[in-house]
Each structure stands twice: as C-alpha cells, then as structure tokens.
Design a protein around this motif. Structure first.
Motif, PDB file in Angstrom:
ATOM      1  N   HIS A  42     -44.766  16.728   8.021  1.00  0.00           N
ATOM      2  CA  HIS A  42     -45.891  17.137   8.869  1.00  0.00           C
ATOM      3  C   HIS A  42     -45.397  17.713  10.196  1.00  0.00           C
ATOM      4  O   HIS A  42     -45.871  18.767  10.642  1.00  0.00           O
ATOM      5  N   ASP A  43     -44.451  17.032  10.820  1.00  0.00           N
ATOM      6  CA  ASP A  43     -43.905  17.520  12.096  1.00  0.00           C
ATOM      7  C   ASP A  43     -43.128  18.814  11.894  1.00  0.00           C
ATOM      8  O   ASP A  43     -43.206  19.733  12.724  1.00  0.00           O
ATOM      9  N   ALA A  44     -42.378  18.905  10.802  1.00  0.00           N
ATOM     10  CA  ALA A  44     -41.608  20.120  10.536  1.00  0.00           C
ATOM     11  C   ALA A  44     -42.537  21.314  10.372  1.00  0.00           C
ATOM     12  O   ALA A  44     -42.284  22.397  10.907  1.00  0.00           O
ATOM     13  N   LYS A  47     -40.864  13.230   2.265  1.00  0.00           N
ATOM     14  CA  LYS A  47     -40.746  12.587   3.577  1.00  0.00           C
ATOM     15  C   LYS A  47     -41.954  12.878   4.457  1.00  0.00           C
ATOM     16  O   LYS A  47     -42.432  14.012   4.517  1.00  0.00           O
ATOM     17  N   GLU A  48     -42.413  11.851   5.164  1.00  0.00           N
ATOM     18  CA  GLU A  48     -43.546  12.017   6.081  1.00  0.00           C
ATOM     19  C   GLU A  48     -43.238  13.002   7.203  1.00  0.00           C
ATOM     20  O   GLU A  48     -44.141  13.607   7.772  1.00  0.00           O
ATOM     21  N   SER A  49     -41.951  13.176   7.500  1.00  0.00           N
ATOM     22  CA  SER A  49     -41.555  14.099   8.568  1.00  0.00           C
ATOM     23  C   SER A  49     -41.931  15.544   8.261  1.00  0.00           C
ATOM     24  O   SER A  49     -41.822  16.419   9.123  1.00  0.00           O
ATOM     25  N   GLY A  64     -48.174  20.818   6.413  1.00  0.00           N
ATOM     26  CA  GLY A  64     -47.262  19.993   5.640  1.00  0.00           C
ATOM     27  C   GLY A  64     -47.998  19.039   4.720  1.00  0.00           C
ATOM     28  O   GLY A  64     -49.067  18.519   5.070  1.00  0.00           O
ATOM     29  N   ALA A 115     -38.806  19.604   4.478  1.00  0.00           N
ATOM     30  CA  ALA A 115     -38.804  18.836   5.723  1.00  0.00           C
ATOM     31  C   ALA A 115     -37.530  18.994   6.538  1.00  0.00           C
ATOM     32  O   ALA A 115     -37.511  18.727   7.735  1.00  0.00           O
ATOM     33  N   GLN A 116     -36.444  19.433   5.901  1.00  0.00           N
ATOM     34  CA  GLN A 116     -35.166  19.532   6.607  1.00  0.00           C
ATOM     35  C   GLN A 116     -34.245  20.476   5.856  1.00  0.00           C
ATOM     36  O   GLN A 116     -34.581  20.997   4.788  1.00  0.00           O
ATOM     37  N   LYS A 159     -45.569  21.629  11.532  1.00  0.00           N
ATOM     38  CA  LYS A 159     -46.239  21.906  12.808  1.00  0.00           C
ATOM     39  C   LYS A 159     -45.377  22.808  13.686  1.00  0.00           C
ATOM     40  O   LYS A 159     -45.881  23.709  14.359  1.00  0.00           O
ATOM     41  N   GLU A 160     -44.060  22.589  13.650  1.00  0.00           N
ATOM     42  CA  GLU A 160     -43.149  23.428  14.440  1.00  0.00           C
ATOM     43  C   GLU A 160     -43.178  24.885  13.991  1.00  0.00           C
ATOM     44  O   GLU A 160     -42.890  25.795  14.778  1.00  0.00           O
TER      45      GLU A 160
END
Length: 247
Positions: A41-43, A37-39, A51, A13-14, A45-46
């Motif tokens: 999914h956004d990571a 981390k739920e983030s 995710g 995620a990061q 997608k980028e």
C-alpha cells in the motif's frame, strides 16, 4: 475509474517489481501493485497508484484481485507478472509441497493472471502488453533451486504460447530474464567477497545489474517502441549467458 492506461505489477512492493512500477509510472501509466506484503500500500502510494494484498499462488485471490481492479479502476492495459519465490533445498530430499508451492506462484499464477488480463484487454478492445519475469535460470540451472529453475523454463514457454494465442488481438507477450541483480535476494552475495568474486567471474560487464535496469526493459516492452516484439525473452544479465568460460 481512470482514463490513464493501467499497469498491474505483481510482486510490486519492493525490488524489481517496485522498479518496474516506477518505470511504468514514469511512462504515464496508472500503476497498480499487488504483493503478499502489506507494505504494498505504501509502495503504491509513492507512485501515485493503488496497492492490493494478494498471494499469486492462490487461485481465488487472483480472481478477487482482478475483480477489484476492474471495479475500482477499469481494465488493465499492461501486466507485469513479477511475483516469484525460490525455496531452495537439496535435490535428493526436495520437498514436494515446496515444489508445488513454487510452481503455484511462479507458473500457475502467471498463467492465471495472463488469462485474466488478456480477457480484460479483449473485452475492452485494448491492444495491451504482458511481460513475464523469467530468469537466466530458464536457460542455465542451479541445483539447489530445482522448482525455481523448472518454473522459469515454464515461463519462457508460456510466454511463447500466450504470444501466439493473443497475437490476433494485438496483445503482445514477452519476458525478461534477469541475471545477477542488486536486490534483497542477492544480499548474501554482496556481503561475501568470495561469492561476489564468483558471480563477477561469470558476468562480463563485471557488476551487478540494478532493479531499475530491469524495470526500464520491462517498460520498453510495454511501450509502443516494442510494437513488433512478441514471444521473446530478453536476458538482462551483463553478458552472462554468452560467456563460454570463466577465468
């Protein structure tokens, strides 16, 4: 399902994990990121990938993760075991549950993910690549993170074992050992001039590495350019392990 080779990056995620995902996406992989981390999914997608939320210290969750990836996308062709935790504490009073938790994520989780990914590759006839995230702390040590140091030493040996076991299937297994890398984990050092001076005193290149510099080495090890490399740990540390003394 996708015809593009699939790469799974845990702890993606990061930081270093996300940088590994970016480098692999640049090399043409469909990247799947897993993280607590739920983030994630956004990571993902980028990166144009997918995710999944997964605790890599949870045996059942790891099984579910691989089942879902296989059902949604197909077998993985590359695995990056990046997820890891440190949980610092005083050696004389270090908590046994904390020690077990670190090993569950950093070592047992790496073994289980490697085993599942390797079985996927063998069943699909994929000559894949697995990269484990080790650390310079597989070779040197910090007294405040005993479980972390022990786990990374274990990752180094597990990498060798897996490389030998999977060589008959043309599946390569290597590790990367970062030194001081400019990530969230090093934020405290960045903010403290004295701590930064100490870190640079033992780093011959006189700077922190970047997450992408780790990602690029991981991508190399997953590529055909590293087709005769297996069982190795490559230390990306600005020369730190070779340093005999500091001034």
């Amino acid at each position: 399902m996708t015809d593009t080779p699939i790469a799974l990056v845990t702890g993606g995620a990061q930081g270093i994990g996300l940088a590994c995902g970016q480098a692999l996406a640049d090399d043409g992989y469909f990247v799947v990121l897993a993280d607590v981390k739920e983030s994630v999914h956004d990571a993902a997608k980028e990166l144009g990938g997918a995710g999944y939320v997964c605790d890599m210290g949870d045996v059942a969750a790891i099984g579910t993760l691989f089942d879902r990836i296989a059902a949604d996308h197909g077998p993985v062709a590359a695995l990056v075991n990046n997820a890891g935790i440190a949980m610092p504490g005083d050696f004389l009073s270090y908590d046994l549950d904390a020690f077990a938790r670190v090993l569950d994520v950093n070592l047992r989780g790496v073994f289980l993910a490697t085993q599942r990914a390797a079985n996927m590759m063998v069943e699909a006839g994929i000559e894949g690549a697995i990269v484990n995230m080790s650390s310079i702390n597989a070779q040197v040590a910090i007294p405040a993170i005993p479980a972390y140091c022990a786990s990374k030493g274990g990752v180094m040996q597990l990498t060798k074992v897996a490389a030998l076991a999977l060589a008959p299937h043309n599946i390569r297994v290597n590790a990367v050992g970062p030194g001081s890398i400019d990530t969230e984990m090093m934020a405290g050092v960045n903010a403290n001039p004295d701590a930064m001076k100490m870190a640079m005193s033992r780093t011959p290149l006189q700077r922190m590495g970047t997450a992408r510099e780790i990602g690029d080495v991981v991508a190399f090890l997953c590529s055909r350019k590293a087709s005769y490399v297996t069982g190795e740990t490559i230390y990306v540390d600005g020369g730190r392990l070779g340093l005999n003394y500091v001034v």
